[in-house]
Design a protein around this motif. Structure first.
Motif, PDB file in Angstrom:
ATOM      1  N   VAL A  81       2.450  -2.652  13.756  1.00 46.58           N
ATOM      2  CA  VAL A  81       3.970  -3.443  13.401  1.00 46.58           C
ATOM      3  C   VAL A  81       3.633  -3.504  11.989  1.00 46.58           C
ATOM      4  O   VAL A  81       3.163  -3.119  10.563  1.00 46.58           O
ATOM      5  N   PHE A  82       5.264  -2.732  11.328  1.00 47.79           N
ATOM      6  CA  PHE A  82       5.738  -2.497   9.546  1.00 47.79           C
ATOM      7  C   PHE A  82       7.018  -2.800   9.355  1.00 47.79           C
ATOM      8  O   PHE A  82       7.691  -3.356  10.343  1.00 47.79           O
ATOM      9  N   MET A  83       6.787  -3.700   8.753  1.00 45.22           N
ATOM     10  CA  MET A  83       7.917  -4.823   8.248  1.00 45.22           C
ATOM     11  C   MET A  83       7.975  -4.517   6.235  1.00 45.22           C
ATOM     12  O   MET A  83       7.332  -4.345   5.650  1.00 45.22           O
ATOM     13  N   ASN A  84       9.134  -4.591   6.040  1.00 42.22           N
ATOM     14  CA  ASN A  84       9.643  -4.388   4.741  1.00 42.22           C
ATOM     15  C   ASN A  84       9.131  -2.922   4.756  1.00 42.22           C
ATOM     16  O   ASN A  84       8.933  -3.018   3.290  1.00 42.22           O
ATOM     17  N   ALA A  85       9.236  -2.467   5.424  1.00 41.64           N
ATOM     18  CA  ALA A  85       8.429  -0.587   4.669  1.00 41.64           C
ATOM     19  C   ALA A  85       9.397   0.286   4.153  1.00 41.64           C
ATOM     20  O   ALA A  85      10.832   0.106   4.011  1.00 41.64           O
ATOM     21  N   SER A  86       9.260   1.080   3.251  1.00 42.25           N
ATOM     22  CA  SER A  86      10.066   2.406   3.400  1.00 42.25           C
ATOM     23  C   SER A  86       9.511   3.643   4.091  1.00 42.25           C
ATOM     24  O   SER A  86       8.398   4.291   3.756  1.00 42.25           O
ATOM     25  N   ILE A  87      10.183   4.725   3.881  1.00 46.06           N
ATOM     26  CA  ILE A  87       9.102   5.721   4.920  1.00 46.06           C
ATOM     27  C   ILE A  87      10.645   7.044   4.040  1.00 46.06           C
ATOM     28  O   ILE A  87      12.141   6.764   3.862  1.00 46.06           O
ATOM     29  N   GLY A  88       9.563   8.199   3.383  1.00 43.97           N
ATOM     30  CA  GLY A  88      10.290   8.739   2.638  1.00 43.97           C
ATOM     31  C   GLY A  88       9.501  10.291   1.941  1.00 43.97           C
ATOM     32  O   GLY A  88       8.664  10.646   3.277  1.00 43.97           O
ATOM     33  N   GLY A  89       9.754  11.058   1.902  1.00 40.37           N
ATOM     34  CA  GLY A  89       8.942  11.860   1.248  1.00 40.37           C
ATOM     35  C   GLY A  89       9.762  13.893   1.676  1.00 40.37           C
ATOM     36  O   GLY A  89      11.043  13.434   1.945  1.00 40.37           O
ATOM     37  N   CYS A 105       0.499  -1.269   0.022  1.00 41.64           N
ATOM     38  CA  CYS A 105       0.336   0.467   0.227  1.00 41.64           C
ATOM     39  C   CYS A 105       0.746   1.300   0.061  1.00 41.64           C
ATOM     40  O   CYS A 105       2.036   1.223   0.673  1.00 41.64           O
ATOM     41  N   TYR A 106      -0.080   2.410   0.013  1.00 42.43           N
ATOM     42  CA  TYR A 106       0.761   3.771  -0.471  1.00 42.43           C
ATOM     43  C   TYR A 106       0.092   4.058   0.283  1.00 42.43           C
ATOM     44  O   TYR A 106      -1.145   4.671   0.068  1.00 42.43           O
ATOM     45  N   ILE A 107       0.802   4.837   1.330  1.00 38.89           N
ATOM     46  CA  ILE A 107       0.127   6.050   2.274  1.00 38.89           C
ATOM     47  C   ILE A 107       0.428   7.132   2.892  1.00 38.89           C
ATOM     48  O   ILE A 107       1.986   7.120   2.696  1.00 38.89           O
ATOM     49  N   GLN A 108      -0.056   8.862   2.551  1.00 36.30           N
ATOM     50  CA  GLN A 108       0.230   9.563   2.035  1.00 36.30           C
ATOM     51  C   GLN A 108      -0.110   9.953   3.493  1.00 36.30           C
ATOM     52  O   GLN A 108      -1.214  10.539   3.674  1.00 36.30           O
ATOM     53  N   GLY A 109       0.764  11.507   4.404  1.00 33.36           N
ATOM     54  CA  GLY A 109      -0.050  12.374   5.050  1.00 33.36           C
ATOM     55  C   GLY A 109       1.387  13.321   5.134  1.00 33.36           C
ATOM     56  O   GLY A 109       2.407  13.107   5.011  1.00 33.36           O
ATOM     57  N   SER A 110       0.681  13.929   6.751  1.00 37.37           N
ATOM     58  CA  SER A 110       1.906  14.609   7.310  1.00 37.37           C
ATOM     59  C   SER A 110       2.094  14.455   8.791  1.00 37.37           C
ATOM     60  O   SER A 110       3.043  14.411   9.293  1.00 37.37           O
ATOM     61  N   ILE A 111       1.317  14.545   9.792  1.00 41.99           N
ATOM     62  CA  ILE A 111       1.015  14.466  10.999  1.00 41.99           C
ATOM     63  C   ILE A 111      -0.068  13.109  11.140  1.00 41.99           C
ATOM     64  O   ILE A 111      -1.046  13.183  10.929  1.00 41.99           O
ATOM     65  N   ASP A 112       0.565  12.515  11.924  1.00 40.97           N
ATOM     66  CA  ASP A 112      -0.171  11.301  12.803  1.00 40.97           C
ATOM     67  C   ASP A 112      -0.882  10.791  11.723  1.00 40.97           C
ATOM     68  O   ASP A 112      -2.637  10.512  11.454  1.00 40.97           O
ATOM     69  N   SER A 150      -2.094  -4.168  14.118  1.00 38.09           N
ATOM     70  CA  SER A 150      -2.544  -4.459  12.131  1.00 38.09           C
ATOM     71  C   SER A 150      -1.210  -4.228  11.893  1.00 38.09           C
ATOM     72  O   SER A 150      -0.380  -3.929  12.903  1.00 38.09           O
ATOM     73  N   LEU A 151      -1.149  -5.166  10.772  1.00 36.36           N
ATOM     74  CA  LEU A 151       0.759  -5.392  10.174  1.00 36.36           C
ATOM     75  C   LEU A 151       0.754  -5.225   8.741  1.00 36.36           C
ATOM     76  O   LEU A 151      -1.053  -4.958   8.270  1.00 36.36           O
ATOM     77  N   TYR A 152       1.338  -4.132   8.839  1.00 32.15           N
ATOM     78  CA  TYR A 152       1.630  -3.577   7.252  1.00 32.15           C
ATOM     79  C   TYR A 152       3.306  -3.523   6.717  1.00 32.15           C
ATOM     80  O   TYR A 152       4.354  -4.327   6.928  1.00 32.15           O
ATOM     81  N   GLU A 153       2.539  -4.710   5.290  1.00 26.13           N
ATOM     82  CA  GLU A 153       4.145  -5.192   4.740  1.00 26.13           C
ATOM     83  C   GLU A 153       4.317  -4.397   3.524  1.00 26.13           C
ATOM     84  O   GLU A 153       3.283  -4.226   2.551  1.00 26.13           O
ATOM     85  N   ASN A 154       5.378  -4.042   3.135  1.00 26.32           N
ATOM     86  CA  ASN A 154       6.353  -3.381   2.083  1.00 26.32           C
ATOM     87  C   ASN A 154       4.952  -2.082   1.453  1.00 26.32           C
ATOM     88  O   ASN A 154       4.945  -2.282   0.157  1.00 26.32           O
ATOM     89  N   CYS A 155       4.965  -1.189   2.542  1.00 28.23           N
ATOM     90  CA  CYS A 155       4.076  -0.434   2.637  1.00 28.23           C
ATOM     91  C   CYS A 155       5.159   0.655   2.107  1.00 28.23           C
ATOM     92  O   CYS A 155       6.418   0.822   2.354  1.00 28.23           O
ATOM     93  N   GLN A 156       4.648   1.726   0.950  1.00 25.96           N
ATOM     94  CA  GLN A 156       5.504   3.022   1.240  1.00 25.96           C
ATOM     95  C   GLN A 156       5.070   3.942   2.456  1.00 25.96           C
ATOM     96  O   GLN A 156       3.335   3.871   1.876  1.00 25.96           O
ATOM     97  N   LEU A 157       5.249   4.738   2.913  1.00 25.02           N
ATOM     98  CA  LEU A 157       4.965   5.425   4.171  1.00 25.02           C
ATOM     99  C   LEU A 157       5.567   7.168   3.517  1.00 25.02           C
ATOM    100  O   LEU A 157       6.827   7.295   3.807  1.00 25.02           O
ATOM    101  N   ILE A 158       5.033   7.443   3.177  1.00 24.36           N
ATOM    102  CA  ILE A 158       5.786   9.493   2.387  1.00 24.36           C
ATOM    103  C   ILE A 158       3.897  10.772   3.317  1.00 24.36           C
ATOM    104  O   ILE A 158       3.598  10.405   3.536  1.00 24.36           O
TER     105      ILE A 158
END
Length: 413
Positions: free
Chosen positions: A300-308, A245-252, A260-268
Motif C-alpha cells: 500500500v502506497f499513501m501520499n507517494a509521488s511517482i516521477g522520473g 523514503c526515496y526508491i529508485q529503479g526501472s523494472i519491478d 507493507s505500508l509506504y507513506e510519503n515516499c518518492q518512487l523514481i
C-alpha cells in the motif's frame, strides 16, 4: 583508475559547487551504477563524493560535517578523528547498546558487517549500529539470530552501503542484495542502500540486482534511500513500514510478497526515455508476489509521488493474486494510461487486486485503465489506509516511537 571514472568524479564535484538541490547528489549516486567498477575505483569515487554530501540536508535528515582543525603553532599533525563526536557511542543502557562504524578508523569498526557480527545472538536489547558518513562498499547480511538491530546513518545523502551483486554473480536474484536482512525488528534510519551493478538492457538475462532485501518481520525504514535499476527493493516477507523514503529503479523496482505500508515516499523511475508518440512500456514500479487469496499480503502506497523517466506500469502481476494499492498518490505522465499489467496472462485478471484511490497528476487519469483495476471508494479503501493493515498498532508504535512526530498521518483507528 580509468579516465571515465576520473571524469565522473570531476563532474560530480562541479555539480556540487553549482547547485544546492538534493537531486544533484541523487543523480550522482545513480550515475555510479552506469560504470562497471572494481572495488578500488569505487572506493576512490566514494571518497570524492562523501565530502560533497555535507553540503546537502534532506527535508527530514540532519548530520554534522566534521571540520578538521589544524594547530597554529605547527607542533601537532591533525588527525581525521580530531572532531569526531565525543558522545558516539553513548554508554550502554538496560535496553540499548550502540556500536560505531567509521571507515577512517575513528570507531571500533571500519565495516558494517563487522559490527553486525559483533552483536549478540538473540539479544533482547536493541543494538544501534551508528554508521558515519561515507559509502561502505561491502555486502552485508543480518541473519535471523540477530534481531533488534538499528542502522543509524547520517542522512540518506551522506551514508550508503553499496555492492554490485547480480542474479548471475550471486546464484539468483534473491541472493543479490547489497544488504540482506532476515531477522525481526530491524530499523533503518537516514541511510541509503545501493546496488551499483551496470544497468541492464531490457531482456538481459541474470542482470537483476537487488539493493536491499528485507525478509524479517516488523521492520521499519525512516528517511532511507534505495538505489538500483531492476529489482531494487526486495520487500520479501513480513510486515514492514516505509516512511519518507526515496526508491529508485526501472523494472519491478519494488517486488516481493510482504505486507507493507509506504507513506510519503518518492518512487523514481530511471527507465530510458520513450520518444514522443511511441507506446513502448519499458518499466514497472511494483511486482507483488501473493500466491493465494487467503494470503494477507500486499503493498500500500499513501501520499507517494511517482516521477522520473520512461513509460511504466504501476504494477505487474508477478503472481496470480498480486495485491497493490495506491492512495493519495501524485503520478506524472510516465505512468502508462493502462496502468497495470497481467503479464500476458488473462486468467490473472480475475484474481489480482490492483486498486487506486484519490490519486492525482497526469498519470492518474483512469479513463484508459485496464478493466480489472479497482476504482476504490471510501469503504473499499478504508482497510488499507490505517496502521492496522500491517498490525502497526501492536508493534510499530513500540519499536519506533522515537521516530514518530506530529506529522505522523496514519490513523490508529
Amino acid at each position: 583508475m580509468g579516465f571515465k571514472a576520473t571524469c565522473l568524479a570531476l563532474l560530480i564535484a562541479v555539480l556540487a559547487v553549482f547547485t544546492s538541490t538534493d537531486f544533484t547528489v541523487l543523480i550522482s549516486l545513480s550515475s555510479l551504477r552506469d560504470l562497471s567498477l572494481d572495488a578500488e575505483t569505487f572506493t576512490y569515487l566514494s571518497r570524492g563524493l562523501s565530502p560533497l554530501f555535507g553540503q546537502y540536508v534532506g527535508r527530514h535528515h540532519h548530520w554534522r560535517r566534521h571540520h578538521h582543525k589544524y594547530p597554529d603553532d605547527g607542533q601537532r599533525t591533525a588527525s581525521i578523528c580530531d572532531n569526531f563526536p565525543p558522545d558516539i557511542p553513548p554508554p550502554e543502557t538496560n535496553t540499548t547498546v550502540t556500536l560505531c562504524v567509521d571507515r577512517n578508523g575513528c570507531c571500533n569498526f571500519t565495516t558494517v558487517q563487522a559490527a553486525v557480527d559483533a552483536t549478540g545472538n538473540y539479544s533482547q536489547k536493541r543494538t544501534v549500529i551508528w554508521i558515519n558518513s561515507g559509502i561502505y562498499y561491502e555486502k552485508v547480511t543480518i541473519l535471523r539470530m540477530k534481531p533488534n538491530i538499528t542502522f543509524q546513518g547520517q542522512g540518506y545523502l551522506s551514508t550508503a552501503i553499496a555492492w554490485n551483486g547480480t542474479a548471475n554473480s550471486s546464484g539468483g536474484t534473491f541472493y543479490s542484495g547489497s544488504v540482506q536482512v532476515f531477522s525481526n525488528n530491524f530499523i533503518a534510519r537516514n541511510i541509503s542502500f545501493m546496488n551499483v551493478a551496470p544497468i541492464p538492457n531490457p531482456g538481459d538475462k541474470g542482470a537483476q540486482a537487488v539493493a536491499f532485501r528485507i525478509a524479517g518481520d516488523q521492520a521499519s525504514f525512516w528517511g532511507c534511500g534505495f538505489f538500483g535499476a531492476q529489482d531494487t527493493l526486495h520487500d520479501d516477507s513480513g510486515r514492514h513500514y516505509f516512511r519518507d523514503c526515496y526508491i529508485q529503479g526501472s523494472i519491478d523496482f519494488i517486488f516481493g510478497d510482504a505486507r507493507s505500508l509506504y507513506e510519503n515516499c518518492q518512487l523514481i523511475s530511471i527507465a530510458p526515455p520513450v520518444p514522443p508518440g511511441q507506446k513502448l512500456i519499458n518499466g514497472a514500479v511494483t511486482a507483488h508476489g501473493r500466491t493465494s487469496k487467503d494470503e494477507n499480503t500486499g503493498f500500500v502506497f499513501m501520499n507517494a509521488s511517482i516521477g522520473g523517466t520512461g513509460r511504466t506500469w504501476l504494477g505487474r502481476a508477478w503472481r496470480p493474486f498480486s495485491r497493490v494499492i495506491f492512495a493519495f498518490t501524485t503520478m506524472t505522465d510516465i505512468i502508462a494510461p493502462e496502468g497495470w499489467s497481467d503479464i500476458n496472462d488473462p486468467a490473472r485478471d480475475q484474481t489480482v487486486f490492483f486498486g487506486e484511490y484519490n490519486c492525482s497528476g497526469a498519470g492518474a487519469n483512469m479513463s484508459l485503465r485496464v478493466p480489472y483495476v479497482q476504482r476504490l471508494n471510501d469503504t473499499q479503501a478504508s482497510p488499507f489506509l490505517n496502521m492496522s493493515f500491517i498490525d502497526g498498532d501492536h508493534w510499530l508504535m513500540t519499536t519506533s516511537r522515537h521516530n514518530i512526530d506530529a506529522n505522523f498521518s496514519i490513523s490508529n483507528q
